[in-house]
Scaffold this active site. Structure first.
Site, PDB file in Angstrom:
ATOM      1  N   HIS A 150      -6.486 -12.613  12.833  1.00 62.56           N
ATOM      2  CA  HIS A 150      -5.950 -11.654  11.878  1.00 62.56           C
ATOM      3  C   HIS A 150      -6.554 -11.785  10.479  1.00 62.56           C
ATOM      4  CE1 HIS A 150      -2.446  -9.133  10.348  1.00 62.56           C
ATOM      5  NE2 HIS A 150      -2.828  -8.528  11.452  1.00 62.56           N
ATOM      6  N   LYS A 152      -9.146 -11.354   7.327  1.00 67.87           N
ATOM      7  CA  LYS A 152      -9.986 -10.275   6.782  1.00 67.87           C
ATOM      8  C   LYS A 152     -10.736 -10.853   5.587  1.00 67.87           C
ATOM      9  CE  LYS A 152      -6.069  -8.000   8.354  1.00 67.87           C
ATOM     10  NZ  LYS A 152      -4.653  -8.419   8.334  1.00 67.87           N
ATOM     11  N   ASP A 157     -23.525 -15.215   1.033  1.00 68.28           N
ATOM     12  CA  ASP A 157     -24.442 -16.279   0.605  1.00 68.28           C
ATOM     13  C   ASP A 157     -23.740 -17.618   0.368  1.00 68.28           C
ATOM     14  OD1 ASP A 157     -26.483 -14.422   0.697  1.00 68.28           O
ATOM     15  OD2 ASP A 157     -26.426 -13.986  -1.448  1.00 68.28           O
TER      16      ASP A 157
END
Length: 225
Positions: A150, A152, A157
């Site tokens: 779940h 996000k 870099d």
């Protein structure tokens, strides 16, 4: 005598001014490099054309009906993703936004190393871009357990963290009340780097299949015994 003194004073003044300019430039560079990025983006984002972000050399190449040249939360989000020069580590629950998929594919063409972790249930739904990324040769793994992936967040870099409630879907971008934080604070970035590495290793398919082969071999041995 007074003329020579005047020349010396003027010369010293020029040297002093030159040193002051150099010192000011040095201080500005130090301040610029030491500046921390902390940005908050809120959604839903205003709908606007983002073609100029993908093709900055051709700002007038798009003639769609959407507003042009407008900076939005989504355009800022895209710019941060496209700022990657060496690596992009992405951990998402749902990924169906085609502009974001286009950005990831554009990074791959530039030679950026990309790793994607996604939820296995949502990776196979209609419109998911995980299959598109895999077909393009991008390494994308799904969680092997029953717990939802779940997260996000994205790591650009290894220095920039992009995280919040936003799923990488058109609905989330255009219709939902969402938030995203963008930061290069090392104390915030490093734990996410560590967590991504842990999840990447934990969800390695080779590890999962190796474990399954061992169980099958053990079962066969017991049966033969």
């Amino acid at each position: 005598m007074s003329m020579m003194w005047t020349v010396k004073v003027v010369s010293l003044g020029v040297v002093g001014l030159s040193l002051s300019v150099e010192l000011l430039g040095w201080l500005l560079r130090r301040l610029r490099t030491g500046r921390t990025l902390n940005e908050v983006l809120f959604f839903p984002s205003e709908m606007a054309c983002v073609e100029h972000i993908f093709t900055p050399s051709s700002p007038h190449s798009c003639f769609c009906s959407l507003p042009h040249g407008i900076e939005t939360s989504f355009s800022r989000f895209l710019r941060h993703i496209l700022s990657a020069t060496s690596s992009l580590d992405l951990c998402v629950f749902a990924f169906s936004n085609m502009d974001l998929s286009r950005a990831v594919l554009a990074l791959q063409r530039r030679g950026v190393t990309i790793r994607v972790l996604a939820d296995k249930d949502y990776a196979g739904i209609t419109g998911s871009q995980i299959g598109v990324l895999r077909k393009a040769g991008i390494c994308a793994r799904c969680n092997v357990g029953s717990v939802y992936m779940h997260h996000k967040f994205a790591l650009v870099d290894g220095r920039l963290l992009i995280t919040g409630s936003l799923n990488w879907t058109l609905t989330a971008v255009q219709s939902n009340m969402e938030n995203v934080i963008v930061t290069d604070e090392p104390d915030l970035v490093q734990p996410f780097i560590k967590e991504f590495h842990r999840l990447w290793m934990h969800n390695d398919p080779a590890r999962f299949f190796h474990s399954s082969d061992q169980k099958a071999a053990h079962t066969t041995t017991r049966t033969l015994d």
